[in-house]
Design a protein around this motif. Sequence first.
Motif, PDB file in Angstrom:
ATOM      1  N   ILE A  51       0.852  -1.185   0.000  1.00 37.75           N
ATOM      2  CA  ILE A  51       0.000   0.000   0.000  1.00 37.75           C
ATOM      3  C   ILE A  51       0.890   1.238   0.000  1.00 37.75           C
ATOM      4  CG2 ILE A  51      -1.622   1.363   1.373  1.00 37.75           C
ATOM      5  CD1 ILE A  51      -3.010  -1.183   2.115  1.00 37.75           C
ATOM      6  N   THR A 110       0.817   5.679  -0.480  1.00 35.37           N
ATOM      7  CA  THR A 110       0.132   6.951  -0.621  1.00 35.37           C
ATOM      8  C   THR A 110       1.140   7.870  -1.302  1.00 35.37           C
ATOM      9  OG1 THR A 110      -1.014   8.768   0.469  1.00 35.37           O
ATOM     10  CG2 THR A 110       0.678   7.684   1.741  1.00 35.37           C
ATOM     11  N   ILE A 162       3.420   2.557   2.702  1.00 32.54           N
ATOM     12  CA  ILE A 162       2.755   2.547   4.000  1.00 32.54           C
ATOM     13  C   ILE A 162       2.885   1.178   4.665  1.00 32.54           C
ATOM     14  CG2 ILE A 162       0.552   2.852   5.203  1.00 32.54           C
ATOM     15  CD1 ILE A 162       1.737   5.423   3.971  1.00 32.54           C
ATOM     16  N   ALA A 171      -3.211   0.920   6.599  1.00 36.41           N
ATOM     17  CA  ALA A 171      -3.594   1.773   5.472  1.00 36.41           C
ATOM     18  C   ALA A 171      -3.570   3.228   5.917  1.00 36.41           C
ATOM     19  CB  ALA A 171      -4.971   1.369   4.959  1.00 36.41           C
ATOM     20  N   VAL A 172      -4.170   4.080   5.140  1.00 38.37           N
ATOM     21  CA  VAL A 172      -4.277   5.501   5.438  1.00 38.37           C
ATOM     22  C   VAL A 172      -5.731   5.915   5.271  1.00 38.37           C
ATOM     23  CG1 VAL A 172      -1.924   6.078   4.735  1.00 38.37           C
ATOM     24  CG2 VAL A 172      -3.734   6.088   3.042  1.00 38.37           C
ATOM     25  N   TYR A 197      -5.826   5.265  -1.336  1.00 41.71           N
ATOM     26  CA  TYR A 197      -4.463   4.735  -1.356  1.00 41.71           C
ATOM     27  C   TYR A 197      -4.308   3.922  -2.626  1.00 41.71           C
ATOM     28  CZ  TYR A 197      -6.858   0.530   0.132  1.00 41.71           C
ATOM     29  OH  TYR A 197      -7.709  -0.532   0.190  1.00 41.71           O
TER      30      TYR A 197
END
Length: 85
Positions: free
Chosen positions: A20, A22, A27, A42-43, A47
Amino acid sequence: MVEPEVTFHNKALIKVQAQIFTGRTLISTCLAGPSESCVLAAVLGPYDIFFKNGATGWELARRLDSQATTVTLSHDKGRYVITGT
């Protein structure tokens, strides 16, 4: 605050690395064998997720600007298919 997570299910017949990003920042990453699952950090917000062959590092598939919390990679008729919810 709870950190967002993405559950990855590998339905392909090979070991797959999920990553993942960004922007250009990595990440999280995980490695899952056939029929295995793993959880990635995650964010918030969209993403990008990339799937690579766990042995060669070659890119198999990618999904950009995703907000899915569950992602599945499968192999169908010679193509890798990503589904997510």
